[in-house]
Motif scaffolding. Structure first.
Motif, PDB file in Angstrom:
ATOM      1  N   GLU A  91      13.756  -6.877  -5.593  1.00 53.67           N
ATOM      2  CA  GLU A  91      13.448  -8.010  -6.456  1.00 53.67           C
ATOM      3  C   GLU A  91      12.045  -8.541  -6.193  1.00 53.67           C
ATOM      4  O   GLU A  91      11.357  -8.976  -7.126  1.00 53.67           O
ATOM      5  CB  GLU A  91      14.492  -9.107  -6.259  1.00 53.67           C
ATOM      6  CG  GLU A  91      15.865  -8.702  -6.788  1.00 53.67           C
ATOM      7  CD  GLU A  91      16.882  -9.811  -6.741  1.00 53.67           C
ATOM      8  OE1 GLU A  91      17.887  -9.730  -7.481  1.00 53.67           O
ATOM      9  OE2 GLU A  91      16.690 -10.770  -5.968  1.00 53.67           O
ATOM     10  N   ALA A  92      11.612  -8.499  -4.930  1.00 54.27           N
ATOM     11  CA  ALA A  92      10.245  -8.926  -4.625  1.00 54.27           C
ATOM     12  C   ALA A  92       9.227  -7.970  -5.226  1.00 54.27           C
ATOM     13  O   ALA A  92       8.166  -8.393  -5.713  1.00 54.27           O
ATOM     14  CB  ALA A  92      10.058  -9.024  -3.110  1.00 54.27           C
ATOM     15  N   TYR A  93       9.540  -6.672  -5.227  1.00 51.11           N
ATOM     16  CA  TYR A  93       8.630  -5.720  -5.871  1.00 51.11           C
ATOM     17  C   TYR A  93       8.554  -5.996  -7.368  1.00 51.11           C
ATOM     18  O   TYR A  93       7.469  -5.959  -7.960  1.00 51.11           O
ATOM     19  CB  TYR A  93       9.085  -4.288  -5.613  1.00 51.11           C
ATOM     20  CG  TYR A  93       8.085  -3.274  -6.125  1.00 51.11           C
ATOM     21  CD1 TYR A  93       6.939  -2.994  -5.395  1.00 51.11           C
ATOM     22  CD2 TYR A  93       8.273  -2.636  -7.348  1.00 51.11           C
ATOM     23  CE1 TYR A  93       5.990  -2.087  -5.881  1.00 51.11           C
ATOM     24  CE2 TYR A  93       7.338  -1.736  -7.829  1.00 51.11           C
ATOM     25  CZ  TYR A  93       6.195  -1.469  -7.091  1.00 51.11           C
ATOM     26  OH  TYR A  93       5.263  -0.595  -7.574  1.00 51.11           O
ATOM     27  N   MET A  94       9.684  -6.292  -7.982  1.00 47.40           N
ATOM     28  CA  MET A  94       9.696  -6.626  -9.410  1.00 47.40           C
ATOM     29  C   MET A  94       8.825  -7.856  -9.688  1.00 47.40           C
ATOM     30  O   MET A  94       8.132  -7.918 -10.700  1.00 47.40           O
ATOM     31  CB  MET A  94      11.129  -6.898  -9.873  1.00 47.40           C
ATOM     32  CG  MET A  94      12.011  -5.668  -9.916  1.00 47.40           C
ATOM     33  SD  MET A  94      13.785  -6.084 -10.029  1.00 47.40           S
ATOM     34  CE  MET A  94      13.838  -7.004 -11.562  1.00 47.40           C
ATOM     35  N   ALA A  95       8.875  -8.838  -8.782  1.00 48.39           N
ATOM     36  CA  ALA A  95       8.130 -10.080  -8.975  1.00 48.39           C
ATOM     37  C   ALA A  95       6.664  -9.953  -8.604  1.00 48.39           C
ATOM     38  O   ALA A  95       5.860 -10.850  -8.901  1.00 48.39           O
ATOM     39  CB  ALA A  95       8.776 -11.196  -8.147  1.00 48.39           C
ATOM     40  N   GLY A  96       6.286  -8.859  -7.932  1.00 44.62           N
ATOM     41  CA  GLY A  96       4.905  -8.673  -7.509  1.00 44.62           C
ATOM     42  C   GLY A  96       4.558  -9.379  -6.219  1.00 44.62           C
ATOM     43  O   GLY A  96       3.379  -9.427  -5.830  1.00 44.62           O
ATOM     44  N   THR A  97       5.555  -9.893  -5.502  1.00 45.57           N
ATOM     45  CA  THR A  97       5.311 -10.573  -4.222  1.00 45.57           C
ATOM     46  C   THR A  97       5.515  -9.642  -3.031  1.00 45.57           C
ATOM     47  O   THR A  97       5.403 -10.067  -1.881  1.00 45.57           O
ATOM     48  CB  THR A  97       6.228 -11.801  -4.085  1.00 45.57           C
ATOM     49  OG1 THR A  97       7.595 -11.395  -4.227  1.00 45.57           O
ATOM     50  CG2 THR A  97       5.892 -12.839  -5.142  1.00 45.57           C
ATOM     51  N   PHE A  98       5.796  -8.381  -3.309  1.00 45.59           N
ATOM     52  CA  PHE A  98       5.868  -7.335  -2.285  1.00 45.59           C
ATOM     53  C   PHE A  98       5.117  -6.132  -2.838  1.00 45.59           C
ATOM     54  O   PHE A  98       5.397  -5.678  -3.954  1.00 45.59           O
ATOM     55  CB  PHE A  98       7.322  -6.962  -1.993  1.00 45.59           C
ATOM     56  CG  PHE A  98       7.476  -5.842  -0.998  1.00 45.59           C
ATOM     57  CD1 PHE A  98       7.447  -6.092   0.364  1.00 45.59           C
ATOM     58  CD2 PHE A  98       7.641  -4.527  -1.432  1.00 45.59           C
ATOM     59  CE1 PHE A  98       7.590  -5.052   1.282  1.00 45.59           C
ATOM     60  CE2 PHE A  98       7.776  -3.492  -0.527  1.00 45.59           C
ATOM     61  CZ  PHE A  98       7.744  -3.763   0.833  1.00 45.59           C
ATOM     62  N   ARG A  99       4.124  -5.650  -2.104  1.00 46.68           N
ATOM     63  CA  ARG A  99       3.321  -4.522  -2.577  1.00 46.68           C
ATOM     64  C   ARG A  99       2.967  -3.617  -1.404  1.00 46.68           C
ATOM     65  O   ARG A  99       3.200  -3.969  -0.236  1.00 46.68           O
ATOM     66  CB  ARG A  99       2.057  -5.018  -3.280  1.00 46.68           C
ATOM     67  CG  ARG A  99       1.154  -5.877  -2.429  1.00 46.68           C
ATOM     68  CD  ARG A  99      -0.014  -6.442  -3.230  1.00 46.68           C
ATOM     69  NE  ARG A  99      -0.863  -7.309  -2.430  1.00 46.68           N
ATOM     70  CZ  ARG A  99      -1.833  -6.899  -1.621  1.00 46.68           C
ATOM     71  NH1 ARG A  99      -2.098  -5.579  -1.525  1.00 46.68           N
ATOM     72  NH2 ARG A  99      -2.559  -7.746  -0.930  1.00 46.68           N
ATOM     73  N   ILE A 100       2.406  -2.459  -1.723  1.00 42.74           N
ATOM     74  CA  ILE A 100       2.106  -1.439  -0.719  1.00 42.74           C
ATOM     75  C   ILE A 100       0.619  -1.127  -0.728  1.00 42.74           C
ATOM     76  O   ILE A 100       0.012  -0.964  -1.795  1.00 42.74           O
ATOM     77  CB  ILE A 100       2.906  -0.144  -0.994  1.00 42.74           C
ATOM     78  CG1 ILE A 100       4.405  -0.448  -1.147  1.00 42.74           C
ATOM     79  CG2 ILE A 100       2.672   0.882   0.107  1.00 42.74           C
ATOM     80  CD1 ILE A 100       5.038  -1.093   0.050  1.00 42.74           C
ATOM     81  N   GLU A 101       0.031  -1.027   0.451  1.00 44.18           N
ATOM     82  CA  GLU A 101      -1.344  -0.561   0.621  1.00 44.18           C
ATOM     83  C   GLU A 101      -1.316   0.759   1.387  1.00 44.18           C
ATOM     84  O   GLU A 101      -0.535   0.933   2.315  1.00 44.18           O
ATOM     85  CB  GLU A 101      -2.183  -1.586   1.393  1.00 44.18           C
ATOM     86  CG  GLU A 101      -2.420  -2.885   0.637  1.00 44.18           C
ATOM     87  CD  GLU A 101      -3.261  -3.877   1.432  1.00 44.18           C
ATOM     88  OE1 GLU A 101      -3.571  -3.579   2.619  1.00 44.18           O
ATOM     89  OE2 GLU A 101      -3.589  -4.941   0.890  1.00 44.18           O
ATOM     90  N   GLY A 102      -2.176   1.694   0.985  1.00 42.86           N
ATOM     91  CA  GLY A 102      -2.201   3.003   1.631  1.00 42.86           C
ATOM     92  C   GLY A 102      -1.123   3.940   1.118  1.00 42.86           C
ATOM     93  O   GLY A 102      -0.812   4.951   1.761  1.00 42.86           O
ATOM     94  N   GLY A 103      -0.579   3.639  -0.041  1.00 42.11           N
ATOM     95  CA  GLY A 103       0.470   4.443  -0.648  1.00 42.11           C
ATOM     96  C   GLY A 103       1.040   3.697  -1.828  1.00 42.11           C
ATOM     97  O   GLY A 103       0.470   2.721  -2.310  1.00 42.11           O
TER      98      GLY A 103
END
Length: 387
Positions: A57-69
Motif C-alpha cells: 500500500e505504501a508503494y501504491m501511495a508513493g511513500t515507499f520507493r527503491i533506489e539502485g533497482g
C-alpha cells in the motif's frame, strides 16, 4: 521494530533502508544490493507493524520507493530471504480463510467484477493479441509471448482429445480466446463468465470471426448449468473457487461431464502445504482468491468419483509469462495512466512484480489435471501429446 524485522529477514543478502529522518538501517552481510526509502513516519510505523499488507500500500501511495533497482528487485531480494525461514500460520487461520473465500454466487460476481471488469483496452496493453490471461507454455527459450500462448492452447486442446462435434464447456472463459480456438477445431463451445466486460468482448470476437453459431459465451455461474458436455476445460478460474468450495466445484464437473467425457483443469498451485492468500493480494487484486496446495485438491476429486488420468506441473513458465506482461505494461505505462491514475499503475507494477517473484522464489507453479469418469475415456499413453 523495523530493525528487528530486517535482522530476522536478511541473513545471506544485504539491504539498506533509509528512514524519514535520514537515518539508514542495514541488514545482511556486505554492501547493500539496493536501498528501500520510506518517505514519512506514518508509513514507517505501518510497514513495521504489518509489512505484508502495508508495504504494498505504501508503494501504491508513493511513500515507499527503491533506489539502485526497482520494485521487482526489492521483492525478489526479500522473497529469497523469507523463503529460507517460512513463518508459521496463526491459530484459527482455517476459520478466517473459510470466511475470506465463501464465494457464494453474490460474492463470486463481486470478486470477478473487482478485477476482470476493467476495460479490455487496459488488458490489451500487456497481454498477447489473443488476450490470454493465464500461464503460457514456452516450448523454446526464445519463444515470443504470442507463440507461447498459442502453445498453451494447443496443449489444452490436445489434452481434451477434442474432436469435431464435441460439446465443450469453458468454465471461466475470459475474453474468449481458447473458446474460439476450440470452435475452430470443430467444437460446439459454451463459455461462461461472471465478468460483463469479458462476456461482451468474447461474443463480439465470435461474431467478428463468424463463429457465433459454434461459440456461445454466457454471463452465467457454472453452478447453474444443467446440460451435459463431452469436454470441460477451465483455465485460471479454479484460483477463484476458494478452498471451502472445492468439493462443490468437482461435483459440478462430474455432474456436467458425459460418461465418456474429458475435463482439463489448469490452475496456479503451490508446492507448499495449505495456507492463506497474501493479504495485499487478497485486498487489492483478487478478493476471494486462493492458490491451492495439491493436497487440498485431490481429496475433493477423489470424493467426486473422477479419475485423474493425467497431471502436469508447469514450473517457471508462469514466471516467464509474467516477465513478458510486466515488460509490456511498463513500456505502455503512460497509456495505462491515461485510463486510470498513478496509484492504479503503481498497484499493477507491484502486482505483476510480486506475482513473478512468487513463481521464481516462493514455490508457486501451475498444474494441469485431466479428469474423466471412465479409465478408458482418454488415451492410456501420452503419445498423443507429443506432436
Amino acid at each position: 521494530m523495523l530493525q528487528s524485522l530486517i535482522d530476522r529477514t536478511f541473513k545471506t543478502r544485504s539491504i539498506a533502508v533509509r528512514l524519514p529522518d535520514g537515518r539508514t538501517l542495514r541488514g545482511g552481510p556486505g554492501e547493500p544490493e539496493l536501498t528501500a526509502v520510506i518517505e514519512d513516519t506514518p508509513t514507517l510505523l505501518a510497514i513495521a507493524a504489518n509489512p505484508e499488507l502495508k508495504l504494498g500500500e505504501a508503494y501504491m501511495a508513493g511513500t515507499f520507493r527503491i533506489e539502485g533497482g526497482d520494485i521487482y528487485d526489492f521483492l525478489a531480494l526479500t522473497a529469497s530471504q523469507l523463503a529460507r525461514t517460512p513463518r508459521p500460520l496463526k491459530p484459527g487461520w482455517r476459520i478466517r480463510r473459510a470466511l475470506e473465500q465463501a464465494n457464494d454466487r453474490v460474492h463470486a460476481r463481486q470478486n470477478v467484477h473487482h478485477h476482470y471488469d476493467l476495460t479490455v483496452d487496459f488488458y490489451r496493453l500487456f497481454l498477447d493479441e489473443d488476450l490470454q490471461y493465464s500461464c503460457a507454455v514456452f516450448e523454446k527459450s526464445d519463444a515470443t509471448l504470442e507463440q507461447a500462448q498459442a502453445a498453451k492452447k494447443r496443449r489444452l486442446i490436445d489434452k481434451l482429445v477434442l474432436s469435431p462435434g464435441h460439446r465443450v464447456l469453458d468454465i471461466g472463459c475470459g475474453w474468449g480466446g481458447l473458446g474460439l480456438s476450440m470452435a475452430e477445431a470443430g467444437g460446439q463451445v459454451t463459455g461462461v463468465t461472471l465478468s460483463t466486460e469479458q462476456h461482451r468482448t468474447a461474443n463480439a470476437r465470435a461474431a467478428e470471426r463468424g463463429l457465433s453459431d459454434r461459440a456461445d459465451f454466457r454471463l452465467q455461474d457454472y453452478r447453474d448449468l444443467t446440460e451435459p458436455f463431452d469436454r470441460i476445460v477451465s483455465v485460471g478460474m479454479f484460483e477463484h473457487v476458494g478452498a471451502p468450495n472445492y468439493q462443490e466445484y468437482f461435483a459440478n464437473v462430474a455432474r456436467l461431464l458425459t460418461d465418456d467425457g474429458v475435463a482439463v483443469i489448469h490452475s496456479i498451485g503451490r508446492k507448499s502445504p495449505p495456507s492463506r492468500t497474501q493479504p495485499w493480494i487478497r485486498k487489492h487484486i483478487f478478493p476471494g482468491g486462493y492458490i491451492p496446495a495439491l493436497s487440498e485438491v485431490f481429496p475433493a476429486i477423489e470424493r467426486s468419483g473422477l479419475w485423474v488420468t493425467d497431471m502436469e506441473i508447469l514450473r517457471l513458465h508462469y514466471a516467464e509469462t509474467l516477465k513478458s506482461w510486466r515488460a509490456r505494461f511498463l513500456a505502455r505505462r503512460d497509456q495505462a495512466l491515461a485510463m486510470y491514475d498513478e496509484r492504479f499503475c503503481r498497484m499493477w507494477e507491484f502486482y505483476l512484480a510480486s506475482s513473478e517473484v512468487a513463481f521464481r522464489e516462493v514455490g508457486h507453479m501451475v498444474f494441469q489435471l485431466q479428469l474423466t469418469k471412465r479409465p478408458d475415456a482418454a488415451p492410456i499413453t501420452r503419445d498423443y501429446l507429443c506432436r
